[in-house]
Write a protein that holds these residues in place. Structure first.
Motif, short mmCIF file in Angstrom:
data_model
loop_
_atom_site.label_atom_id
_atom_site.label_comp_id
_atom_site.label_asym_id
_atom_site.label_seq_id
_atom_site.Cartn_x
_atom_site.Cartn_y
_atom_site.Cartn_z
N ASN A 166 0.81 -1.21 0.00
CA ASN A 166 0.00 0.00 0.00
C ASN A 166 0.85 1.27 0.00
O ASN A 166 0.49 2.27 -0.63
CB ASN A 166 -0.95 -0.02 1.19
N TRP A 167 1.98 1.23 0.69
CA TRP A 167 2.94 2.33 0.61
C TRP A 167 3.38 2.54 -0.83
O TRP A 167 3.41 3.68 -1.33
CB TRP A 167 4.14 2.02 1.50
N ALA A 168 3.71 1.44 -1.51
CA ALA A 168 4.22 1.52 -2.88
C ALA A 168 3.17 2.06 -3.84
O ALA A 168 3.47 2.90 -4.71
CB ALA A 168 4.68 0.14 -3.34
N LYS A 169 1.93 1.61 -3.71
CA LYS A 169 0.88 2.08 -4.60
C LYS A 169 0.62 3.57 -4.42
O LYS A 169 0.44 4.31 -5.39
CB LYS A 169 -0.41 1.28 -4.35
N THR A 170 0.63 4.02 -3.18
CA THR A 170 0.44 5.43 -2.90
C THR A 170 1.56 6.27 -3.51
O THR A 170 1.31 7.28 -4.19
CB THR A 170 0.38 5.68 -1.37
#
Length: 262
Positions: A166-170
């Motif tokens: 989720n960090w990466a997608k954001t």
């Protein structure tokens, strides 16, 4: 297809063995200079000696404990001063200890977050300005198919891998306009020491012969076999290449079809 990484520099974490070493190997074959990161100086020294140098690549290593975030900040900052722009970041760290979530000590969760989430964030903050200036950047996170389908008995891993995804997608949504892509690659059962340890533990818990248990595990994979690290490394290297410039913010399973959901 443009797979050429000549003149690019890649920082690959967990690169002394297993999937990280496979990624470093394949990225070097595409022409990149590799900075191999791991805790073991001795293993790193051997690892970089085996990387391809046929295109004039110059490889180096950085001994670093990713759970020590202050050390990560200091060491990577010094590294940037020495080498200049790092165009590619492969975030990868050894899996947290297995076990049920309810029995997990909070201190182990905290350590896993430092190792997998906070250190990845610090390195991205340090490296992304150079990527922006170069107009080229690749961040690839090696996580787990558990972000799609949690794996029983890997409580901490399920938790922190999902956080990284989720960090990466954001972040991918925020910086794609600068020519930087961020993607997650999700290994399935791959022939590494980590998998051997996990399968050995599971076989012992079930009172089964290890070799028979591994054969049974492989038979349940649609591909009918355990994957090889080089196959995983090739997928990561492709995502780092110019050819993958329009692939961004995805979770890519490399698991022989094992994951039971889309």
């Amino acid at each position: 297809m443009n797979l050429d990484l000549t003149g690019k520099t890649a920082l690959v974490c967990g690169a002394s063995q297993g999937l990280g070493l496979a990624c470093a190997t394949e990225i070097a074959l595409l022409g990149a200079n590799v900075i191999a990161v791991s805790r073991s100086k001795e293993k790193l020294q051997q690892a970089i000696q085996d990387l391809d140098t046929s295109k004039g690549q110059q490889h180096r290593f950085l001994a670093l404990d990713l759970s020590n975030t202050e050390e990560v900040m200091h060491s990577v900052s010094e590294l940037l001063q020495a080498v200049g722009t790092i165009h590619i970041l492969v975030n990868n760290a050894g899996g947290p200890p297995p076990g049920p979530m309810i029995d997990t000590d909070a201190a182990d969760i905290e350590k896993a977050f430092r190792t997998h989430v906070i250190s990845s964030h610090i390195m991205a903050q340090l490296l992304v300005p150079g990527m922006k200036a170069a107009g080229f950047g690749r961040i690839v996170n090696i996580i787990s198919t558990s972000v799609k389908q949690p794996i029983n008995g890997l409580g901490i891993s399920n938790l922190v891998r999902a956080a990284v995804a989720n960090w990466a997608k954001t972040l991918a949504n925020e910086i794609a306009g600068f020519g930087i892509t961020i993607n997650n690659v999700l290994p399935g059962f791959t022939n590494t020491q980590r998998l051997d340890s996990l399968l050995s533990k599971q076989a012992a818990e079930q009172g089964l012969n290890k070799e028979d248990f591994i054969k049974k595990t492989a038979a349940a994979i649609p591909a009918g076999r355990i994957g090889e690290p080089s196959e995983f490394g090739a997928a990561v290297a492709f995502l780092c290449s110019p050819a993958a410039a329009y692939i961004n913010g995805i979770n890519l399973p490399v698991d022989g079809g094992r994951t039971g959901c889309l």
